[in-house]
Design an enzyme around this catalytic site. Structure first.
Site, mmCIF file in Angstrom:
data_model
loop_
_atom_site.group_PDB
_atom_site.id
_atom_site.type_symbol
_atom_site.label_atom_id
_atom_site.label_comp_id
_atom_site.label_asym_id
_atom_site.label_seq_id
_atom_site.Cartn_x
_atom_site.Cartn_y
_atom_site.Cartn_z
ATOM 1 N N GLU A 97 -3.034 3.645 13.682
ATOM 2 C CA GLU A 97 -2.681 4.888 13.001
ATOM 3 C C GLU A 97 -3.064 6.087 13.860
ATOM 4 O O GLU A 97 -2.309 7.062 13.962
ATOM 5 C CB GLU A 97 -3.356 4.983 11.629
ATOM 6 C CG GLU A 97 -2.895 6.202 10.845
ATOM 7 C CD GLU A 97 -3.432 6.265 9.433
ATOM 8 O OE1 GLU A 97 -2.827 6.967 8.605
ATOM 9 O OE2 GLU A 97 -4.470 5.632 9.156
ATOM 10 N N HIS B 106 -4.052 7.021 6.213
ATOM 11 C CA HIS B 106 -4.166 5.765 5.469
ATOM 12 C C HIS B 106 -5.592 5.225 5.612
ATOM 13 O O HIS B 106 -6.195 4.811 4.629
ATOM 14 C CB HIS B 106 -3.136 4.768 5.986
ATOM 15 C CG HIS B 106 -2.991 3.557 5.138
ATOM 16 N ND1 HIS B 106 -2.622 3.625 3.802
ATOM 17 C CD2 HIS B 106 -3.164 2.245 5.407
ATOM 18 C CE1 HIS B 106 -2.575 2.406 3.296
ATOM 19 N NE2 HIS B 106 -2.904 1.545 4.248
ATOM 20 N N PHE C 107 1.201 -3.650 3.972
ATOM 21 C CA PHE C 107 1.544 -5.029 4.299
ATOM 22 C C PHE C 107 3.068 -5.155 4.353
ATOM 23 O O PHE C 107 3.796 -4.429 3.677
ATOM 24 C CB PHE C 107 1.005 -5.985 3.234
ATOM 25 C CG PHE C 107 -0.461 -6.292 3.356
ATOM 26 C CD1 PHE C 107 -1.215 -5.856 4.430
ATOM 27 C CD2 PHE C 107 -1.098 -7.039 2.376
ATOM 28 C CE1 PHE C 107 -2.569 -6.152 4.541
ATOM 29 C CE2 PHE C 107 -2.450 -7.348 2.472
ATOM 30 C CZ PHE C 107 -3.174 -6.898 3.549
ATOM 31 N N HIS D 132 -10.161 1.124 -1.304
ATOM 32 C CA HIS D 132 -8.708 0.968 -1.132
ATOM 33 C C HIS D 132 -8.079 0.514 -2.449
ATOM 34 O O HIS D 132 -8.102 -0.671 -2.770
ATOM 35 C CB HIS D 132 -8.438 -0.055 -0.031
ATOM 36 C CG HIS D 132 -7.002 -0.116 0.409
ATOM 37 N ND1 HIS D 132 -5.973 0.497 -0.273
ATOM 38 C CD2 HIS D 132 -6.419 -0.718 1.491
ATOM 39 C CE1 HIS D 132 -4.829 0.265 0.342
ATOM 40 N NE2 HIS D 132 -5.079 -0.460 1.426
ATOM 41 N N LYS E 298 -10.050 6.955 1.539
ATOM 42 C CA LYS E 298 -10.607 5.636 1.222
ATOM 43 C C LYS E 298 -12.090 5.521 1.556
ATOM 44 O O LYS E 298 -12.766 4.625 1.053
ATOM 45 C CB LYS E 298 -9.817 4.548 1.950
ATOM 46 C CG LYS E 298 -8.397 4.392 1.442
ATOM 47 C CD LYS E 298 -7.652 3.311 2.205
ATOM 48 C CE LYS E 298 -6.211 3.217 1.767
ATOM 49 N NZ LYS E 298 -5.430 4.423 2.118
ATOM 50 N N CYS F 281 0.808 -1.223 0.000
ATOM 51 C CA CYS F 281 0.000 0.000 0.000
ATOM 52 C C CYS F 281 0.838 1.268 0.000
ATOM 53 O O CYS F 281 0.315 2.356 -0.221
ATOM 54 C CB CYS F 281 -0.932 0.014 1.215
ATOM 55 S SG CYS F 281 -1.945 -1.456 1.366
#
Length: 425
Positions: free
Chosen positions: A325, A314, A410, A351, A346, A173
């Site tokens: 986050e 994010h 990830f 996403h 998002k 990402c």
């Protein structure tokens, strides 16, 4: 690590062009209008066999005509969907930068490179190619070149006549954020004058949906209205919504841009990337490395935390990401954190995997230009552990001089970028 020694002299890098092919708007101005109005681009998934698949909503660019990218119908059959998405966004980025690439001017072509970020690249395309092979015994000429991430940069270079460096970064990402930073580094060190940089992904396929369901990170709850499905920071969130799209930029050495009187959308001031070294999927529970990435980006930018007017989060809508986050932002900004407006792009587009950092940067530049902060929609019941100012549900007026854009990927990766207006400081 930071891009360069903070005391080293370096060339300033500005953004002179932008293109967007987004689920909630094709073209930069349509994307900007969707942000200002909180328009969702989510819809029920079409043209994918969903037998046994619980996830039924995606952020797909339903109105996109691949032929509008300028790629011939014959060639479109040979490349993944991500290619026309990226080419279309790139053409708009070059146009808004007031750049016309002369196919006969080799010297001009050599001045512009490509730095593309993608997570899944052509995996959805390869899924279909190998389905033909294993089910019908028909090997495809294009399964290898269409599924090799590195070839995506070459596709942009070939279709747009760009002879500078042609690179692809795939870091989950964080891919687009890292690719944009890579383009910035090449300009800073003098290896390029201009770079076409950004992110593109088109991962909506049966196999990818099934894989994310197995990982229990994708939303599977049924909603009557697709726009309600992406719910970052909400107590009733149940995972991310898979998305697609392309957001591309022209990066340019500032003096070169000023000499040719190019429009300046903003300036790339700082970047940093860290790794938790913890797990192939999960974020480390201590938030040390996500917070360090943000701090290091601010140091690289030589911008104090108190000067940040906005944070693009994010904000995936997964339980762990949203909580950690939030905690990492608090670590960086301390008692001021609740007073900084923030939003999750998002919630509007889903996403788009490796392209999400470019989507967040595009949204932030447009908010900076328009003086309107786009909302995090579907945030009626915030998670008590997610207690920052996410600009819930409705856009808000606000001047942004300095912003931080955050990505968490990830593989325990974290990337953060600081941008400014591009004015003299």
């Amino acid at each position: 690590m930071r891009t360069m020694n903070q005391n080293s002299p370096r060339r300033r890098v500005v953004i002179t062009g932008m293109g967007a092919v987004s689920p909630n708007g094709i073209g930069v101005e349509a994307f900007a209008q969707a942000g200002r109005t909180g328009k969702s681009g989510l819809s029920f998934i079409k043209n994918v066999d969903l037998a046994g698949i619980k996830s039924t909503v995606a952020g797909s660019v339903d109105d996109f005509e691949p032929g509008s990218s300028g790629i011939s119908q014959v060639e479109l059959r040979r490349v993944p969907r991500v290619v026309p998405l990226a080419v279309a966004a790139s053409r708009e980025a070059l146009a808004t930068a007031e750049l016309v690439i002369d196919p006969d001017d080799i010297e001009m072509q050599r001045q512009i490179g490509v730095s593309l970020g993608t997570g899944g690249g052509g995996l959805a395309f390869v899924e279909e190619q190998y389905k033909q092979f294993f089910c019908d015994g028909k090997p495809s000429l294009f399964s290898i070149v269409g599924g090799t991430h590195g070839n995506l940069g070459s596709e942009l270079s070939i279709h747009l006549h760009l002879r500078g460096p042609s690179h692809v970064l795939s870091t989950g990402c964080a891919s687009a954020t890292d690719a944009i930073a890579h383009g910035r580094m090449l300009i800073e060190c003098g290896a390029a004058t201009m770079m076409l940089a950004g992110g593109a992904d088109a991962p909506i396929s049966r196999g990818i949906l099934a894989g994310f369901e197995k990982m229990r990170v994708i939303a599977t709850r049924r909603w009557d209205c697709p726009a309600q499905a992406s719910r970052p920071f909400s107590a009733d969130r149940d995972g991310f919504i898979l998305g697609e799209g392309a957001w591309m930029f022209v990066l340019e050495e500032r003096e070169h841009a000023l000499t040719r009187h190019a429009p300046i959308w903003g300036e790339l001031l700082g970047y940093a990337s860290t790794c938790d070294a913890f797990h192939r999927v999960q974020i480390a529970p201590d938030t040390l490395e996500p917070a360090r990435a943000m701090r290091e980006a601010l140091i690289d930018a030589k911008v104090q935390p108190e000067r940040i007017d906005y944070v693009n989060l994010h904000g995936t809508g997964t339980d762990l990401n949203d909580k950690l986050e939030t905690a990492a932002v608090k670590c960086v900004f301390g008692t001021r954190a609740p007073r900084i407006p923030m939003s999750a792009t998002k919630s509007l587009i889903g996403h788009p995997q490796g392209a999400c950092g470019a989507a967040g940067l595009a949204a932030t530049l447009l908010m900076m230009r328009d003086g309107v902060i786009h909302p995090t929609i579907n945030l009626d019941h915030p998670d008590p552990q997610c207690d920052l100012d996410y600009v819930a549900n409705e856009a808000r007026p606000g001047r942004i001089d300095f912003a931080l854009c955050n990505c968490i990927a990830f593989g325990s990766k974290n990337s953060a970028m600081v941008i400014g207006r591009g004015d003299e400081r």
